[in-house]
Structure formats: C-alpha cells, structure tokens
Design an enzyme around this catalytic site. Sequence first.
Site, PDB file in Angstrom:
ATOM      1  N   SER A 125       0.795  -1.230   0.000  1.00 49.31           N
ATOM      2  CA  SER A 125       0.000   0.000   0.000  1.00 49.31           C
ATOM      3  C   SER A 125       0.825   1.277   0.000  1.00 49.31           C
ATOM      4  CB  SER A 125      -0.952   0.004   1.197  1.00 49.31           C
ATOM      5  OG  SER A 125      -0.238  -0.138   2.398  1.00 49.31           O
TER       6      SER A 125
ATOM      7  N   HIS B 271      -5.114  -3.256  -2.985  1.00 47.77           N
ATOM      8  CA  HIS B 271      -4.662  -2.322  -4.032  1.00 47.77           C
ATOM      9  C   HIS B 271      -4.427  -3.006  -5.370  1.00 47.77           C
ATOM     10  CE1 HIS B 271      -4.167   0.958  -1.128  1.00 47.77           C
ATOM     11  NE2 HIS B 271      -3.814  -0.009  -0.290  1.00 47.77           N
TER      12      HIS B 271
ATOM     13  N   LYS C 273     -11.312   1.178  -2.692  1.00 51.16           N
ATOM     14  CA  LYS C 273     -10.223   1.642  -3.564  1.00 51.16           C
ATOM     15  C   LYS C 273     -10.720   1.609  -5.023  1.00 51.16           C
ATOM     16  CE  LYS C 273      -7.132   0.450   0.160  1.00 51.16           C
ATOM     17  NZ  LYS C 273      -8.012   1.004   1.152  1.00 51.16           N
TER      18      LYS C 273
HETATM   19  C1  LIG Z   1      -3.480  -3.109   2.071  1.00 55.35           C
HETATM   20  C2  LIG Z   1      -4.717  -2.642   2.793  1.00 55.35           C
HETATM   21  N1  LIG Z   1      -5.472  -3.541   3.424  1.00 55.35           N
HETATM   22  C3  LIG Z   1      -6.581  -3.191   4.083  1.00 55.35           C
HETATM   23  C4  LIG Z   1      -6.983  -1.885   4.147  1.00 55.35           C
HETATM   24  C5  LIG Z   1      -8.200  -1.545   4.916  1.00 55.35           C
HETATM   25  O1  LIG Z   1      -9.315  -1.502   4.075  1.00 55.35           O
HETATM   26  P1  LIG Z   1     -10.595  -0.655   4.500  1.00 55.35           P
HETATM   27  O2  LIG Z   1     -10.283   0.764   4.180  1.00 55.35           O
HETATM   28  O3  LIG Z   1     -11.705  -1.212   3.688  1.00 55.35           O
HETATM   29  O4  LIG Z   1     -10.773  -0.873   5.964  1.00 55.35           O
HETATM   30  C6  LIG Z   1      -6.211  -0.891   3.494  1.00 55.35           C
HETATM   31  C7  LIG Z   1      -6.544   0.532   3.497  1.00 55.35           C
HETATM   32  O5  LIG Z   1      -7.486   1.081   3.836  1.00 55.35           O
HETATM   33  C8  LIG Z   1      -5.055  -1.290   2.799  1.00 55.35           C
HETATM   34  O6  LIG Z   1      -4.290  -0.384   2.196  1.00 55.35           O
END
Ligand SMILES: Cc1ncc(COP(=O)(O)O)c(C=O)c1O
Length: 381
Positions: A176, A204, A236
Amino acid sequence: MKSLSTALAQRHQQGLYRQRRVMHGQSSVHMQLAGQPVINFCSNDYLGLASDPRLIAALADGARRYGVGSGASHLVTGHHAIHDALEQALAEFTGRPRALLFSTGYMANLGVITTLAGRHDRIFSDRLNHASLLDGARLSGATMQRYPHHDMAALHTLLAEPSTAQTLVVSDGVFSMDGDIAPLPQLMQLAHDSGSWLIIDDAHGFGVLGAHGGGTFEHCSQPHSDNVAVIGTFGKAFGTSGAFVAGSDALIETLIQNARSYIYTTALSPALAHATLVSLGIVRDEDWRRQQLRSLIERFRRGAAQLGLTLGESTTPIQPLIIGDNARCVAASERLLAAGLLISAIRPPTVPHGTARLRITLSAAHREVDIDRLLDALSGL
Ligand SMILES: Cc1ncc(COP(=O)(O)O)c(C=O)c1O
C-alpha cells in the site's frame, strides 16, 4: 495520568502530527479544499469510479429497493438477497468457490487472521504489510515474525523450522505504501510446500491489475488453491466501501462461524452492496480504464526520470517519492498544496522510520495535463 497535551506537543515537534482535511464536492481528482481547487493525487480511487454517475444512481436505486441500513448483523436479519448476489459475483470474479462480505478491509483482515491462527500458532508476515494485517496477527495471540520485504529466502528459512503449529504466511498483494507487487508464485509455492495458509490482502491489486481487474492473482496467472485466502476491499478501485474474503467453501463457512469482526457488527448497507455489484461489472468490463491508468503511470515515471527523481520500483498507481525526514516531507506536501496539488506526507509508523514519503497515487480519471502539472511542481521542490 499521562498528559495528553504533552504527548500531542511531542508529536508536533517530531513532525508526526496528523490532521484531517475537510474536502468539498464529489470525491474525484478535481476537488475543493478551503475554497481552492486542488488536483487530488492521494486517493485510492484508481479507476475514477467513486463518483461515477452509474454508481450514484445504483446507490439511490439500492436504497429505494432495500433501504439504507441492513438493520442487523449478517447472522441475525442483516443478510439480504443483494449481499448474497454480490458474494456470488465476487466468487466468480475471483475464480474461487465462495466469497464473504465484510464491512471494511480492516475487519476482514482481523477476521481471517484471528479465525485461522490462535495462541499456539505461527504467523510469518512481510515487514511492509498493512497495519490491519499486523493488528490481526497481534489480536490472534500467535507468534509473529516479520521477514524482510520480499525476502523469499528468509521466509523459506522460517518455514523450515520444525513445528506442529498452524502456520500463516501473510502478505499484501500490492504494497500500500510502496506500490510494488508481492512475489506471488514463490509465496504460493512456499505455502504449499510447507502446508501453510497463504493470506493475500489485495486491497490495491483488485481492479488495477489483470486484464479483468482480477488483481495480483490474475496478473501472476495464479489459480485458486484451497490453502489461500484472498482479501479485497471496495474502498479503492471499486469506488464504494466494504470488503470481501474469497476462498474455499470450508474457509468461508469457518469465517461465518468464528470471525468476530464478521459476527458482531452490522452488515454492510444493502444499498452499498447494490452499488458495488454495479461497480464490479464496470471494473471487470472497462479495461480501457486500466489502460488509461497504465499510460498515465508510464508518462509520470518517464517525466520523473527526466527530472532525476528517484521513485520506488512500482508499476502500479502507487508511486512513492521517498523524502526521508518527516518535517521535510510535510513541508514538501505543503508546498505542493500551495501549487494546487494534494499529496499526503506519509510518515512513521505507517512507514518505517527515515522513509517518510509523498505517496503519489494516480487515477484513470486524471488527464495528461494533470500529470504534467504534477511533474512541473515536483521539479520545483
Ligand atoms: C493493504 C490494505 N489492506 C486493508 C486496508 C483496509 O481496508 P478498509 O479501508 O476497507 O478498511 C487498506 C486501506 O485502507 C489497505 O491499504
């Protein structure tokens, strides 16, 4: 009692103070901040769908048909037919037997990891994994070891240590904060050979990688395997919010029985599930968005190289420019903002100490002139 204001003042001094920005207008690449127009280079709306008129219409239509709130958790009366339809479409999209919706990606990661690992188990996690994977591992009580980023030899050594414990190998699909892609074929092989679970958080990757947006698995041509759990998020590339886990029938049933972040929370809004189903169709069918994104990424990287800027090794829309020092990074972000460009300064603990960065993200909704303006502003930093 510790003084909160002293701790906050310390944060300021270290250049680590976080502040929310109040945005106006629809979520897109051109927005208003404090009355000024800005070009947004830090959202995760990679395909430009967050304010797509078809999604807006679908959300309104979904609310009319199913209501706004689900009214309860999935295991009480919150599980609507539209949730079921979205889960089936996601299973097909990911090429897995089943998928399960979660309210957020953070909760999906907590749910999967705490369901599959307990106190007596082992978790091997890439050092640059997302915070939610780390938190899931901590909450599970398992022994966690972090291997150096992408270091498959180090992971192999860890897996070779004899153990009767359940073992989980955990990695982001696309990282990320760095935008690079996990070595999925090697991870699959190592997990298979050692009889371990492989947990891939492809928040992502979905929508962005693969000709149909199937993410890191499609990009690396890796088929379904029963020892793999893959997580995707809707906040995303899908342009909505919520998340899912895809995997075997037994995995999904086990999550329904045990995942506390699935059981003890209100089900995702059915209207949002309806909008996400529409978004899924767009993500799968409109490959021109990925092509547009790729061409913008190439334009940006070419221009940055001409300026002598060193970007990370990333072919995805996440293009970090490492600044190093926290205060310098914040100052750079503020200078860019003064030029009408919104780019977050990402600092520890989100990234390792000494690697504060401008996390530049591109979207299919950007135009070439936006990229050129960005390059122009970066040249003056
Ligand atoms: C790699 C990754 N996993 C999980 C999440 C969490 O997802 P959510 O925003 O739906 O809680 C994020 C960012 O928000 C992320 O960048």
